[in-house]
Design an enzyme around this catalytic site. Structure first.
Site, PDB file in Angstrom:
ATOM      1  CG  ASN A   1      10.680   1.056  -2.485  1.00 54.02           C
ATOM      2  OD1 ASN A   1      10.606   0.828  -1.275  1.00 54.02           O
ATOM      3  ND2 ASN A   1       9.849   1.869  -3.114  1.00 54.02           N
TER       4      ASN A   1
ATOM      5  CB  THR B   1      -2.003 -13.577  -6.405  1.00 55.09           C
ATOM      6  OG1 THR B   1      -2.733 -12.409  -6.027  1.00 55.09           O
ATOM      7  CG2 THR B   1      -1.446 -14.272  -5.178  1.00 55.09           C
TER       8      THR B   1
ATOM      9  CD  GLU C   1      -7.794  -9.291  -6.375  1.00 47.88           C
ATOM     10  OE1 GLU C   1      -8.325  -8.284  -5.914  1.00 47.88           O
ATOM     11  OE2 GLU C   1      -7.779 -10.404  -5.807  1.00 47.88           O
TER      12      GLU C   1
ATOM     13  CG  ASP D   1      -1.609  -3.148  -6.723  1.00 46.95           C
ATOM     14  OD1 ASP D   1      -0.414  -3.499  -6.774  1.00 46.95           O
ATOM     15  OD2 ASP D   1      -2.055  -2.161  -7.325  1.00 46.95           O
TER      16      ASP D   1
ATOM     17  CD  GLU E   1       6.403   2.569  -0.909  1.00 52.05           C
ATOM     18  OE1 GLU E   1       7.298   2.578  -1.765  1.00 52.05           O
ATOM     19  OE2 GLU E   1       5.202   2.662  -1.202  1.00 52.05           O
TER      20      GLU E   1
ATOM     21  CG  LEU F   1       3.831  -8.706 -13.885  1.00 52.94           C
ATOM     22  CD1 LEU F   1       4.396  -8.998 -12.499  1.00 52.94           C
ATOM     23  CD2 LEU F   1       4.917  -8.801 -14.952  1.00 52.94           C
TER      24      LEU F   1
ATOM     25  CG  HIS G   1      -0.045  -0.899  -3.631  1.00 55.74           C
ATOM     26  ND1 HIS G   1      -0.110  -0.548  -4.964  1.00 55.74           N
ATOM     27  CD2 HIS G   1      -1.122  -0.337  -3.045  1.00 55.74           C
ATOM     28  CE1 HIS G   1      -1.182   0.179  -5.174  1.00 55.74           C
ATOM     29  NE2 HIS G   1      -1.827   0.328  -4.022  1.00 55.74           N
TER      30      HIS G   1
HETATM   31  C1  GRF Z   1       6.606   2.995  -4.702  1.00 57.12           C
HETATM   32  O1  GRF Z   1       5.744   3.921  -4.129  1.00 57.12           O
HETATM   33  C2  GRF Z   1       6.037   1.622  -4.671  1.00 57.12           C
HETATM   34  O2  GRF Z   1       5.181   1.409  -3.583  1.00 57.12           O
HETATM   35  C3  GRF Z   1       5.222   1.562  -5.925  1.00 57.12           C
HETATM   36  O3  GRF Z   1       5.956   2.284  -6.864  1.00 57.12           O
HETATM   37  C4  GRF Z   1       6.782   3.234  -6.186  1.00 57.12           C
HETATM   38  C5  GRF Z   1       8.175   2.976  -6.640  1.00 57.12           C
HETATM   39  O4  GRF Z   1       9.074   3.956  -6.189  1.00 57.12           O
HETATM   40  N1  GRF Z   1       4.962   0.201  -6.323  1.00 57.12           N
HETATM   41  P1  GRF Z   1      10.620   3.755  -6.435  1.00 57.12           P
HETATM   42  O5  GRF Z   1      10.803   3.548  -7.934  1.00 57.12           O
HETATM   43  O6  GRF Z   1      11.063   2.570  -5.660  1.00 57.12           O
HETATM   44  O7  GRF Z   1      11.251   5.028  -5.982  1.00 57.12           O
END
Ligand code: GRF
Length: 222
Positions: free
Chosen positions: A20, A147, A149, A151, A180, A99, A115
């Site tokens: 990502n 926040t 909570e 996710d 994503e 966190l 997520h």
């Molecule tokens: C992703 O699936 C994201 O939604 C989740 O952790 C994964 C991270 O993947 N929070 P990357 O490290 O960005 O490849």
């Protein structure tokens, strides 16, 4: 000549693969995500994402959570380091740490997470396997403000996609991840352009409270 639009200063936190993060870097390079990544911080020295050549020229740091005796002391070190870069937004791109409330409150309204599920369904880990086990017909990904909570913060945007009869964890995970990589840079772009904000617990988009997360059409339908 029109003045160049200012770039939003961001710090990105990772723990692993960093795909990502790479998508955000590539979107920024294409001019589709107006951010200046001031630093990438990993809590794991061995995070694969740190080796990515896309990070050349970007400041990278490791703050190893294993070197801290408590969550609080780790979060304090992390927060202190992040703040030296004066980011307007903290981006959690696969940052696999719970966190502390103090840390989350400090970045209230300026921390986004992605997520791999259609929140509020399937918070936590192993979402793809759990979706398949539950026999869901639909799956996807959500960007949300962070926040206290886990996710559970207000959702900004989602991509929904059908689960295919022949899907397994690998195929489903790959399709969600590809989405994503479109969704996260776009949501960050909205924030950078001042279109997206958090007002108490309401997501504002173009000045109006979103009744539900914005939905993006999946590009990987098949
Ligand atoms: C992703 O699936 C994201 O939604 C989740 O952790 C994964 C991270 O993947 N929070 P990357 O490290 O960005 O490849």
């Amino acid at each position: 000549m029109a003045a160049a639009k200012p770039l939003l200063p961001v710090v990105v936190l990772i723990s692993g693969r960093g795909s990502n993060l790479q998508a955000i870097i590539e979107a920024a390079a294409r001019g589709e995500c107006p951010v200046e990544i001031r630093a990438v911080i990993s809590n794991r020295p061995d995070a694969e994402g740190l080796q990515n050549t896309a990070l050349r020229g970007i400041r990278t740091l490791v703050i190893d959570h294993a070197c801290y005796s408590s969550r609080e002391s780790f979060d304090l070190a992390l927060m202190t380091t992040i703040d030296t870069f004066e980011p307007a937004l903290v981006v959690l791109a696969g940052f696999m740490r719970i966190l502390t409330p103090g840390f989350v409150r400090h970045y209230h309204g300026r921390m986004l997470n992605i997520h791999p599920s259609l929140l509020p369904d399937f918070p936590g880990l192993n979402t793809h396997a759990r979706v398949l086990e539950a026999g869901c017909k639909e799956h996807g990904t959500t960007v949300h403000f962070v926040t206290e909570e886990t996710d559970g913060g207000p959702a900004v945007a989602q991509v929904r996609m059908p689960v295919q009869d022949n899907d397994n964890v690998t195929s489903l995970a790959a399709r969600v991840l590809a989405e994503e990589h479109r969704l996260f840079p776009l949501a960050i772009r909205w924030f950078a352009e001042g279109r997206l904000s958090l007002d108490n617990s309401h997501v504002l988009y173009d000045g109006r409270a979103l009744p539900a997360p914005r939905q993006l059409e999946p590009a990987t339908l098949r």
